[in-house]
Design an enzyme around this catalytic site. Structure first.
Site: not given
Ligand SMILES: *[C@@H]1O[C@H](CO)[C@@H](O)[C@H](O)[C@H]1NC(C)=O
Ligand SMILES: *[C@@H]1O[C@H](CO)[C@@H](O)[C@H](O)[C@H]1NC(C)=O
Ligand SMILES: *[C@@H]1O[C@H](CO)[C@@H](O)[C@H](O)[C@H]1NC(C)=O
Length: 435
Positions: A315, A113
């Protein structure tokens, strides 16, 4: 065949089988496999999806919560996003990497992440965790951290008492619909052949909601607790990943940590740091083209704003790229001019059309300061399993998120090497067949 020849034959056979096995461990270096959660090599062993479109729609259905969550990652301490009642969906992130924690190392498959700083893993005795947990008891290098330590002040959602000494504990929300509580602890983290001693991470003791990755999360964000910050000189603030195609059931991409093995010549765009959301990787998106047409969009709608947090981020945890409404509409309106309708909606995708019209579909180009990224068809279109419908695979920022933030997501990044050169404040993008 004599004995030696037989032995040699089997040795060769074994090494061939290993070379062909995409799920075999990587050789010892800092190049780590990035395993798609729906892939064959995933330890979570989900059934092979029968329809990629349905899989993506299913994954993308969590994106709204994800985008809302990302927008909540503001600098000051925030109250957790409320947990949706009764939701127990299996949302284990999109890509995992194999790591070992403790001495001797305990194998965990942690979600990658780039928008989070801290790492956390479920620890033994945890309430609401799955069966695979890290057992601090059996690690000789494990240590606890208490509230008075400087690392403790860095975590979000701190729940230390005002006075007295106690273990550093914190509560966080994740994915927009879940939360957990954890203690900050430290132990050795092994990534391929590298060991980061005394790595501080959250040892989860309670989970609620279904979004917290079941074997933990490895934060590659920008903040002081992230992998880059804690590994210091080892990775000199540089990493890159290549995400495999969504459809590549059998293959994995790679995570490269540190300078070694990074592309020497790669086009780059400045990486921006936004004090309003300090964990996120902002880039300067200056426009979008559909075919040869640069879609009309007021520059202020794309502007980077350090006060409001507006701008564009890249992201690894959002599935489908989200654009602020006016930009999304401008792209969609230009797109439909080139493609024969009628158009229909499937899941989050509102521009689905008969796949026979695909040959006419224009390419989408993202313009960043200093580089443009023309998406190959597989990164901009999705197909129904029967192949009869195709959909433009982008979506608007959900209505309930007042983020004014575009999110370049992983469907659009597949088969690209994305280089996060934090040391030189730049992001590199290059086509690469990851699979
Ligand atoms: C781990 O340590 C805790 C507390 O020290 C103890 O209660 C527990 O029995 C231990 N578990 C194992 C598996 O050794
Ligand atoms: C953290 O979570 C625990 C259990 O979920 C709860 O009891 C506690 O009150 C929470 N603390 C804070 C500061 O939110
Ligand atoms: C983004 O790029 C444009 C065009 O090069 C430039 O004018 C603008 O200042 C850049 N924004 C930031 C925040 O760097």
């Amino acid at each position: 065949m004599d004995f030696t020849a037989t032995l040699l034959f089997f040795a060769l056979l074994i090494s061939t089988v290993r070379a062909l096995d995409p799920c075999a461990s990587q050789p010892d270096n800092s190049d780590l496999s990035v395993i798609p959660i729906y892939g064959k090599c995933s330890p979570f062993n989900p059934p092979k999806p029968d329809s990629w479109l349905n899989t993506v729609i299913n994954m993308a259905s969590k994106d709204s919560a994800r985008v809302k969550y990302l927008s909540s990652l503001v600098a000051q301490k925030t109250t957790p996003v409320p947990i949706a009642s009764g939701q127990q969906v299996l949302n284990i992130g999109n890509y995992v990497v194999r790591v070992k924690i403790g001495t001797p190392g305990q194998l965990m498959f942690m979600v990658l992440d780039t928008s989070n700083d801290v790492a956390w893993v479920p620890c033994s005795g945890c309430t609401g965790c799955s069966a695979t947990t890290f057992s601090p008891n059996t690690s000789s290098s494990y240590g606890s951290l208490d509230c008075s330590l400087p690392q403790c002040a860095q975590v979000r959602g701190l729940s230390c008492p005002d006075t007295g000494t106690s273990a550093c504990s914190f509560n966080q929300s994740y994915g927009g619909d879940s939360s957990f509580s954890a203690y900050l602890v430290q132990d050795s983290l092994r990534l391929a052949n590298d060991v980061i001693p005394n790595y501080a991470f959250g040892c989860i003791n309670t989970i609620s909601g279904g979004s917290v990755p079941s074997q933990g999360l490895l934060g590659l964000g920008r903040g002081p607790m992230s992998l880059l910050s804690q590994s210091g000189a080892l990775y000199s603030n540089v990493f890159s990943y290549c995400l495999p195609s969504f459809k590549s059931y059998y293959f994995s991409g790679s995570l490269k940590l540190g300078q070694v093995g990074q592309p020497k010549t790669i086009r780059t765009t400045p990486l921006l740091k936004n004090p309003h959301r300090p964990s996120l990787y902002y880039v300067n998106l200056t426009g979008v083209s559909v075919g040869r047409v640069r879609v009309p969009i007021a520059p202020e709608l794309l502007a980077f704003n350090p006060n409001s947090g507006a701008g564009t981020i890249i992201d690894s945890g959002t599935v489908v790229t989200r654009f602020v409404q006016p930009l999304y509409e401008a792209i969609r309106d230009e797109f439909v001019k080139h493609v024969k309708g009628p158009f229909s909606r499937i899941g989050v995708f509102e521009t689905c059309f008969d796949a026979t019209a695909e040959a006419e579909t224009p390419l989408i180009t993202l313009h960043f300061e200093g580089l443009s990224m023309t998406l190959p068809m597989e990164n901009s279109l999705l197909h129904t399993s029967a192949g009869s419908r195709a959909c433009l695979a982008i979506a608007p920022v959900p209505n309930n998120v007042n983020a004014a933030m575009n999110v370049i997501a992983n469907l659009q990044q597949q088969n690209y090497r994305i280089l996060f050169d934090v040391a030189n404040s730049r992001l590199g993008i290059a086509r690469e067949a990851c699979n």
